[in-house]
Design an enzyme around this catalytic site. Structure first.
Site, PDB file in Angstrom:
ATOM      1  N   HIS A 151       0.856  -1.186   0.000  1.00 10.94           N
ATOM      2  CA  HIS A 151       0.000   0.000   0.000  1.00 10.94           C
ATOM      3  C   HIS A 151       0.900   1.247   0.000  1.00 10.94           C
ATOM      4  CE1 HIS A 151       0.479  -0.726   4.448  1.00 10.94           C
ATOM      5  NE2 HIS A 151       0.914   0.509   4.333  1.00 10.94           N
TER       6      HIS A 151
HETATM    7  P1  TYD Z   1      -1.597  -2.611   7.596  1.00  8.13           P
HETATM    8  O1  TYD Z   1      -1.050  -1.238   7.729  1.00  8.13           O
HETATM    9  O2  TYD Z   1      -2.411  -2.913   6.373  1.00  8.13           O
HETATM   10  O3  TYD Z   1      -0.444  -3.695   7.737  1.00  8.13           O
HETATM   11  P2  TYD Z   1       0.846  -4.055   6.875  1.00  8.13           P
HETATM   12  O4  TYD Z   1       1.192  -2.893   6.029  1.00  8.13           O
HETATM   13  O5  TYD Z   1       1.882  -4.339   7.891  1.00  8.13           O
HETATM   14  O6  TYD Z   1       0.596  -5.271   6.073  1.00  8.13           O
HETATM   15  O7  TYD Z   1      -2.453  -2.916   8.906  1.00  8.13           O
HETATM   16  C1  TYD Z   1      -2.911  -4.233   9.195  1.00  8.13           C
HETATM   17  C2  TYD Z   1      -4.181  -4.091  10.016  1.00  8.13           C
HETATM   18  O8  TYD Z   1      -3.922  -3.438  11.257  1.00  8.13           O
HETATM   19  C3  TYD Z   1      -5.288  -3.298   9.313  1.00  8.13           C
HETATM   20  O9  TYD Z   1      -6.522  -3.952   9.557  1.00  8.13           O
HETATM   21  C4  TYD Z   1      -5.285  -1.972  10.020  1.00  8.13           C
HETATM   22  C5  TYD Z   1      -4.740  -2.284  11.396  1.00  8.13           C
HETATM   23  N1  TYD Z   1      -3.946  -1.194  11.938  1.00  8.13           N
HETATM   24  C6  TYD Z   1      -4.465  -0.384  12.930  1.00  8.13           C
HETATM   25  O10 TYD Z   1      -5.612  -0.560  13.398  1.00  8.13           O
HETATM   26  N2  TYD Z   1      -3.700   0.627  13.430  1.00  8.13           N
HETATM   27  C7  TYD Z   1      -2.443   0.865  12.971  1.00  8.13           C
HETATM   28  O11 TYD Z   1      -1.755   1.809  13.462  1.00  8.13           O
HETATM   29  C8  TYD Z   1      -1.915   0.029  11.929  1.00  8.13           C
HETATM   30  C9  TYD Z   1      -0.532   0.236  11.382  1.00  8.13           C
HETATM   31  C10 TYD Z   1      -2.698  -0.990  11.446  1.00  8.13           C
END
Ligand code: TYD
Length: 143
Positions: free
Chosen positions: A55
């Site tokens: 992302h």
């Molecule tokens: P995401 O940022 O998509 O993870 P990665 O980039 O590591 O694969 O986040 C994973 C999940 O965690 C998503 O459902 C959102 C949640 N999340 C939060 O609730 N708060 C946060 O600060 C972060 C980073 C993620």
């Protein structure tokens, strides 16, 4: 408006206070890194072969640190890509807004610590690559 590029993302050397009993690295927002820290999160217990990220963010700045072990970060600004390997806790990768990132090749037991400039906001995410490409096009300099 100038669009951000992978060349705006740098590995920043952090301080390290040596001690026979173990080293310490201190990160203070604005003083050691170019933003105020509003949030810290970390990825751990990552199964072998998994990747994270996939992302971009519209406004968020991040410093990614391999607090333990190693991994690779692929950065993509829609035109150029670069891969950065992080494997030392006293170095951090600055990721500016508008950069697609994927994190992979996690070593066993690694910890990916992320210092973030803003609180969590799902509206700041660009989760589809096509949406990211459109966003880069819309925010780039028009001649
Ligand atoms: P995401 O940022 O998509 O993870 P990665 O980039 O590591 O694969 O986040 C994973 C999940 O965690 C998503 O459902 C959102 C949640 N999340 C939060 O609730 N708060 C946060 O600060 C972060 C980073 C993620």
């Amino acid at each position: 408006m100038k669009t951000s590029s992978v060349y705006d993302c740098h590995v920043l050397p952090l301080n390290k206070i040596h001690n026979p009993a173990g080293n310490i690295t201190i990160i203070e927002g604005v003083k050691n890194i170019p933003f105020n820290i509003q949030r810290i999160y970390y990825l751990y217990d990552i199964p072998s072969g998994e990747s994270r990220g996939g992302h971009a963010h519209k406004e968020l700045q991040q410093l990614i640190v391999a607090a333990s072990g190693s991994f690779e970060v692929m950065l993509d600004d829609g035109t150029n890509k670069k891969i950065v390997r992080l494997n030392r806790p006293n170095y951090g990768l600055l990721v500016v807004p508008g950069i697609w990132r994927e994190i992979f090749e996690f070593s066993s037991g690694s910890i990916c610590m992320v210092l973030a400039s803003l609180k969590y906001d799902e509206n700041d995410y660009l989760r589809e690559y096509s949406e990211f490409k459109n966003y880069k096009y819309e925010t780039s300099v028009k001649f």
